[in-house]
Design an enzyme around this catalytic site. Sequence first.
Site, PDB file in Angstrom:
ATOM      1  CG  ASP A 314      -2.092  -1.049   0.942  1.00 11.82           C
ATOM      2  OD1 ASP A 314      -2.791  -0.931  -0.077  1.00 11.82           O
ATOM      3  OD2 ASP A 314      -2.242  -1.980   1.749  1.00 11.82           O
ATOM      4  CE1 TYR A 398      -8.973  -5.079   5.143  1.00 11.77           C
ATOM      5  CE2 TYR A 398      -7.957  -3.930   6.955  1.00 11.77           C
ATOM      6  CZ  TYR A 398      -8.548  -5.061   6.445  1.00 11.77           C
ATOM      7  OH  TYR A 398      -8.714  -6.161   7.239  1.00 11.77           O
TER       8      TYR A 398
END
Lengths: 689, 689
Positions: A314, A398
């Site tokens: 990420d 998320y």
Amino acid sequence: MALDRLKSVAQHVTGTLPPPHPFDPLSNAEIEAAVQIIRQQYGQLHYNAITLKEPLKKEMLRWLENPSIPRPVRIADVVVVAPGGKVIEGWVDLKAGKVTKWLSLEGVQPLITMEDLQAVEHVCRKDPKVIEQCAISGIPAEDMHKVYCDPWTIGYDHRFGSNVRLQQALMYYRPHMDDSQYSFPLDFCPIFDAAKQEIIHIDIPEIRRPVNKAKPNNYHVDAIEKEGGYRTDIKPINITQPEGVSFKVEGRVIDWQNWKVHVGFNYKEGIVLNNITYNDKGTERPIFYRLSLAEMVVPYGNPEHPHQRKHAFDLGEYGGGYMTNSLSLGCDCKGAIHYMDAAFVNKAGDSTTIKNAICIHEEDAGILFKHTDFRDDSVVVTRGRKLIISHIFTAANYEYCVYWIFHQDGTVQLEIKLTGILNTYAMNPGEDTKGWGTEVYPGVNAHNHQHLFCLRIDPNIDGPNNTVFQVDATQGAGEVGSKENPFGNAFYAKRTKYSTVKEATSDYNGATSRTWDMCNTNKLNPHSHKPVSYKLVSREVPGLLPKEGSLVWKRAGFARHAVHVTKYDDEQLYPAGRHVPQTSGEPSRGIPEWIADGEASIDNTDVVLWHTFGLTHFPAPEDFPIMPAEPMTLLLRPRNFFVRNPALDVPPSYCSTPSQIASKSMVTNAADKMSKLVIAPGEADCCKK
Amino acid sequence: MALDRLKSVAQHVTGTLPPPHPFDPLSNAEIEAAVQIIRQQYGQLHYNAITLKEPLKKEMLRWLENPSIPRPVRIADVVVVAPGGKVIEGWVDLKAGKVTKWLSLEGVQPLITMEDLQAVEHVCRKDPKVIEQCAISGIPAEDMHKVYCDPWTIGYDHRFGSNVRLQQALMYYRPHMDDSQYSFPLDFCPIFDAAKQEIIHIDIPEIRRPVNKAKPNNYHVDAIEKEGGYRTDIKPINITQPEGVSFKVEGRVIDWQNWKVHVGFNYKEGIVLNNITYNDKGTERPIFYRLSLAEMVVPYGNPEHPHQRKHAFDLGEYGGGYMTNSLSLGCDCKGAIHYMDAAFVNKAGDSTTIKNAICIHEEDAGILFKHTDFRDDSVVVTRGRKLIISHIFTAANYEYCVYWIFHQDGTVQLEIKLTGILNTYAMNPGEDTKGWGTEVYPGVNAHNHQHLFCLRIDPNIDGPNNTVFQVDATQGAGEVGSKENPFGNAFYAKRTKYSTVKEATSDYNGATSRTWDMCNTNKLNPHSHKPVSYKLVSREVPGLLPKEGSLVWKRAGFARHAVHVTKYDDEQLYPAGRHVPQTSGEPSRGIPEWIADGEASIDNTDVVLWHTFGLTHFPAPEDFPIMPAEPMTLLLRPRNFFVRNPALDVPPSYCSTPSQIASKSMVTNAADKMSKLVIAPGEADCCKK
């Protein structure tokens, strides 16, 4: 760029305005100045990133020691994608106003920006092959506006390699635009070519799974209202700071409770903390030169194609800074809040701003220390306070809430809360998840995954020359009845010095409560005669579950071990490499390259400790349709650093001494007067009858 | 006993007043009634403890299901020491007003009460042999009022056995009565005989260590003022609840955010939580029948005699309830506080009260969940709340702050903060600690030690018949390139059912992030088709460091493994035995006895899970002269218990949907209005120029 902005950059450069701190992120003006300079030389380009090229440590330490010498020059570190897809890394010297590096790279893909992400969904909706697959899934062509995708970088797929900039589109459907799409995953996966702006391939599974027929599973207001509404029995807790905060802000340097820390920010790591010092009775002692979350990887555990591509880096692939939320007063944190904005460049070369990207605030921390003498009930009880520097970023489904927490006892804590929504995949009624995931809602398969973070710790424990020791709680030698251990109760902290890079490549050991000490062996604690140190205490340290030789193992070399230690190098910031998308892992970038010389000495020199920690998540229905925040934490604790508890001078709430008790004289009572009994004393007595 | 009190007990018994809940601790009146009844029959005795004999579970479950049937009879469980030192266990039926059990025990010692502890110091000061040893240490006879001791039970010393009630006196000196004695440990250890009220032996080390010459190291107000005073830069954080709390109190049952829990308390365990249920959309679902800290042991790691005796069972040997602090408003917790008192018996048979023994309050819990849609920034952010039921107990030098925390997402958390003062021993200048301790201050050796707690979990997951599974994060079968795991990324939660007591005897495994699921295999989650369960997530799980066969290993059988599971038995409450002082560990009491039949089935039956967790503490100067609180925590998390996130109906701070964003219509904004910017917006803008 507006004229006043150009002027302000010029002023920074010429010194007529207080210039930025050398650690300060580039301002909007500096970013626009860099673009201006590049544009004059190279014309129109697509900007991927412009960020501060941090000063060379050697130079920076010199300046920190003596800020009257000229400060390190401001340099913009630039990544652009030139027409045709060529990737270029450049430096712009903002003082000299010129490009000092301009380097074409082959076979690398810089990270995927938010603009890159936004494009894919629109292309998907219009693509005839995608429309065809949607029809097979049960979605008519006229409903294509109800089709959504979370675009991920492709990660790596050997069929396509690294030269073409690709994204994989994880497909979803929304019956209504406000419905959570994660209850309606689609079973196919289009591949998007960023240069062509089109879908070049679709991965279609052998077993087809039509779109879910279950009713929506939502968490928005209307949905909750329809299901019976919100609970009405939560009374407010007000947190107020009528006299303001206990910290001072000078530029981006926060001064709080003996701590000083420069709060930086970049598009990749998000918050970067620099030059963390503690004022120990008048001496400003350095502790960390730099702390950041430098990388992470989220491998998913379903072995079926193409799920092996789901292992998001990420930070390296999308940027924890780029994905940062603009925070809201009274929502994300309570009390008196100091925000900092973040400045970036967009594709076109304009500067952009995320307002309130960083939140800085204090919280009550409960009891800091307490002791009662059982003889006479003389007591001290002192409440603690903590300073929290936080940001939250959204990685598609998320959210990661990152809290850097400073404590009065000298501890630095990193807390991460995981929330947001599970990545989901389609399943047929009665289909077996085979243990690779959980049916969290009918037709919704949430795959097993890990969240593995890489914390980069650049220690500066009373100076840059540090040494790392592994510490294991260990039984003493000798069996029960032996001379050296007659009662068998002996145990000690076994300390293993990491002299070389190879020795330092180490795993967690729960059985020995393993910790790692970052020591300055040149300076001993006057009482304990042990080196001054900070201890890494981290208990959520799963191993990387994908196997040796697997794609994730190759690409996320940093995650193979809990700890790596390297000799400091200005160029070594990104543990999975600087440009992560579409790396094959052959060779592995980042840490595996840096530890290639296993014999390199890391003894009493400038070192960096890379710590991989995180958790393994086996989803459950409780995590859906939105996941209650799951917290995880680690500590950096002073050990043998101070000569005593450094927080003894925090005013106590209540303190009495034996002599005060004996003479019934006045004691120190600074108990919080705002606290109240729930039931008035009279009523309470009545209840007890 | 006052007449009105007798009357009130009678009323309880006759039912003319609302009778106590069967789980309620005995009231002062009930304790005094029990004493009255015993006294009439047996005359004057020394009372060690009078506590509720908890109802038989079978009876209690019947009553909980149907509270209209007669409630279980109130029985007082009594331990007395008769003249001559004979130990007697008895039961008093408070309804029938008679003694129903009166059992003499041989060779056991009930725990050491606060009154027992208080006696020793006075005896030491007057004992000629102690005075002589003090003189050798450098303390003249006229300074004996400056000599102090922390009396510990002797633990076990084979020279003295179990029949004589003994304490060991850890000796200290205070130059001034307000000085912390822990900087002035003495090197010898008197043994106190409780029956004789005299010192019967002194353990004297071979190497003598005169009293420390260092200057005092204090934390009280005068000391801090003299060293430069308190810091003045901490601004208040006010926490107020103007509308009161969000919980309801009915007797000792707390009703909060769908949770219901009965808050009990006894002299040994302190807080006991009973009948924990969660109202799941109208259905009150049982989760735990009983939760408590049932035992702990603190082994010290110095192998030299007599330090092997330092391994306090703070609950079993002293009582976490007996040692509980009377809490102060605005010191130990902030906000709106509900306190509960604790009632005990003293030696003479009078009832005593610790005011404010239990604190019940709420705290803001930060973000409960959040998600932003990256497409349009539609967002939900919801703040959490927690309910904290806590007590703090002082075990001589140390304090344990025990927080039972309930969360809105169905999680129960146990947090323990360790603070107070290190146990210290004398050392000579330049003496080598040999790694068994740390010189935390000149002349002060703080020995290595562990804090190992035993959490007793009596699960009631949708009913009493439960099964425990071990869960290990595990790589999938098949190497990279194999058919079943082509990309090597497969991983899953390996579940191992504990069918027998022997199988359940298990250790922690950090490498697999081991957890334990307490399941009701008779009830599957409708979505995941997995048994409803609560998962024990605990990461601070060191092994017992004293070796197999050592004294500690024998006495603290519960600490040999992280988890034991037993079939429920009303008599099995104390994992190291009921009367712990002076147990030899031959045979080992408690859990080792209960798991003797390794083949006993624990599959789908009423089980108890015993979890040993804690930490290993290698002291450092930062921990002295008073230790900043060191937190540790574990979670009991619902997994496959709910069909979805049970906290979705907690009102959000802010919520917007895609359609609201698109139509620019009103969104839900309930952001906390008390939160403020540190710098007013105007100033902030100005700073950014």
